[in-house]
Design a protein around this motif. Sequence first.
Motif, PDB file in Angstrom:
ATOM      1  N   ASP A  12       0.844  -1.184   0.000  1.00 18.19           N
ATOM      2  CA  ASP A  12       0.000   0.000   0.000  1.00 18.19           C
ATOM      3  C   ASP A  12       0.884   1.240   0.000  1.00 18.19           C
ATOM      4  O   ASP A  12       2.105   1.152  -0.028  1.00 18.19           O
ATOM      5  CB  ASP A  12      -1.027  -0.034   1.149  1.00 18.19           C
ATOM      6  N   ARG A  17       6.112   3.909   0.496  1.00 14.76           N
ATOM      7  CA  ARG A  17       6.941   5.030   0.970  1.00 14.76           C
ATOM      8  C   ARG A  17       7.998   4.536   1.953  1.00 14.76           C
ATOM      9  O   ARG A  17       9.146   4.960   1.914  1.00 14.76           O
ATOM     10  CB  ARG A  17       6.068   6.087   1.662  1.00 14.76           C
TER      11      ARG A  17
ATOM     12  N   LEU B 107       2.483   7.676   6.993  1.00 11.74           N
ATOM     13  CA  LEU B 107       1.163   7.056   6.944  1.00 11.74           C
ATOM     14  C   LEU B 107       0.135   7.980   6.287  1.00 11.74           C
ATOM     15  O   LEU B 107       0.130   9.171   6.533  1.00 11.74           O
ATOM     16  CB  LEU B 107       0.737   6.758   8.388  1.00 11.74           C
ATOM     17  N   ASP B 108      -0.699   7.435   5.438  1.00  5.97           N
ATOM     18  CA  ASP B 108      -1.838   8.196   4.940  1.00  5.97           C
ATOM     19  C   ASP B 108      -3.100   7.510   5.454  1.00  5.97           C
ATOM     20  O   ASP B 108      -3.038   6.436   6.050  1.00  5.97           O
ATOM     21  CB  ASP B 108      -1.830   8.229   3.413  1.00  5.97           C
ATOM     22  N   GLU B 109      -4.224   8.144   5.193  1.00  5.78           N
ATOM     23  CA  GLU B 109      -5.455   7.676   5.806  1.00  5.78           C
ATOM     24  C   GLU B 109      -5.819   6.250   5.389  1.00  5.78           C
ATOM     25  O   GLU B 109      -6.166   5.413   6.211  1.00  5.78           O
ATOM     26  CB  GLU B 109      -6.588   8.622   5.422  1.00  5.78           C
ATOM     27  N   SER B 111      -3.908   3.839   4.165  1.00 12.19           N
ATOM     28  CA  SER B 111      -3.000   2.818   4.693  1.00 12.19           C
ATOM     29  C   SER B 111      -3.281   2.587   6.167  1.00 12.19           C
ATOM     30  O   SER B 111      -3.222   1.459   6.651  1.00 12.19           O
ATOM     31  CB  SER B 111      -1.540   3.248   4.494  1.00 12.19           C
ATOM     32  N   ARG B 114      -6.124   0.291   6.530  1.00  9.73           N
ATOM     33  CA  ARG B 114      -5.746  -1.109   6.275  1.00  9.73           C
ATOM     34  C   ARG B 114      -5.074  -1.712   7.503  1.00  9.73           C
ATOM     35  O   ARG B 114      -5.309  -2.864   7.851  1.00  9.73           O
ATOM     36  CB  ARG B 114      -4.808  -1.202   5.069  1.00  9.73           C
TER      37      ARG B 114
END
Lengths: 206, 190
Positions: A12, A17, B107-109, B111, B114
């Motif tokens: 993901d 990243r 981190l993004d929302e 991910s 998940r």
Amino acid sequence: MTTQTPIPEELDAFESRLLAELRREVAAAAAAEAAPAPVRTRRRALALAAGVAAAAVVGVVLVPGLGSTPAYSVQEGNAGEVVVEVNRPEDAAGLERALEEHGIAADVTYLPALRTCAPGRFDEVDREVGLSLAIGEDLVRVTLPPGAVREGETFVMALSVVPFTDEQIAEVSEREGQRVLDGASSSVSAEVASGPVGPCEAVPAR
Amino acid sequence: MGRSTGVTTHDVPAIGRDPDAFEAFYREHLPWVRRFVARRVEDPHTAADLTADIFLAVIDGASTYDAQVGSTAPWLAGIARNVVADHVRRRVRESRANGRLSGRALLDEQSAERIADRIDGERAARELYRALDGLPDNQRAVVELVAVDGLGLAEAAQALGITAGNARVRYHRARARLQDVLPSPFEVIA
């Protein structure tokens, strides 16, 4: 530990990243091994890193550079991400030009002593850009995913650094269990503006 | 999780200096690390930090890896356990204090969601993990890897750098205290 044949899974966005960052760690470790750096007895320690994707105020112990590292660097990673590293807040215009070479219009401001730009100088884009901000041992690193800054948009970064007081240095020394010679708190913000960016009017940070 | 260690053998020292070798290792072991972390913490941000810290520890530890020790999977398990145990001891702020790179900053929302889902799915394992709180450290380490992560006793022993016999003794002692929650040693050794 597993009897299943590992199935290659999609990473993901976070995992991609993270992989990019870790690859850089490995490359840096390899480079350090190949060419031993000047003795670095003064370890750089991170005091506090409260990072969010778009903007963050952090405190970092920064030992003044040995002068051998460039003030900043801009590199494009394998996945098309652009990684900006700032080692010292110098030559903002040069960093803007370096970003321009990667097709990214940028507005970089280095401010004195924990000041920030007054709000309202630009409109932030109305979407999740996915910028990431990391505070390493000796630098501020912003990663822009591919397409983060589109035509007509501007990457806006403001950074200010203030030296630690003696009490802060003592506190970090004690917490880290080692001698800390010097340190600084930084305030960093990284955002993408949808249109024109006005001049920065410096105001106290938070 | 079975008992076999039938995964690719990596040139471990290369992981610490060759980004491509590292990437291969990362892609292969990430699913295991995801679960390992989800069995132990409830907060996606902490999970992101620990994931980053585990792989950083892998990079750091690669150069001192001793191929005599055995396969890479128990080696990774030993590292991962140390990172999490260290985190629990020192708490978030202290642990962040040494961070070279912050997992949560990446981190993004989506991910994070998940990760949260994964954490949800590991609730039972996490309860078991917490039930081990009362054990002495040396027993706990063995029991954790065996009962929570499904390693065999021999693998757990390898991960912790102790003999299989020693691991078996520790597991038995732990079970004497926590019979209700731990599987019988016969299931474990089988």
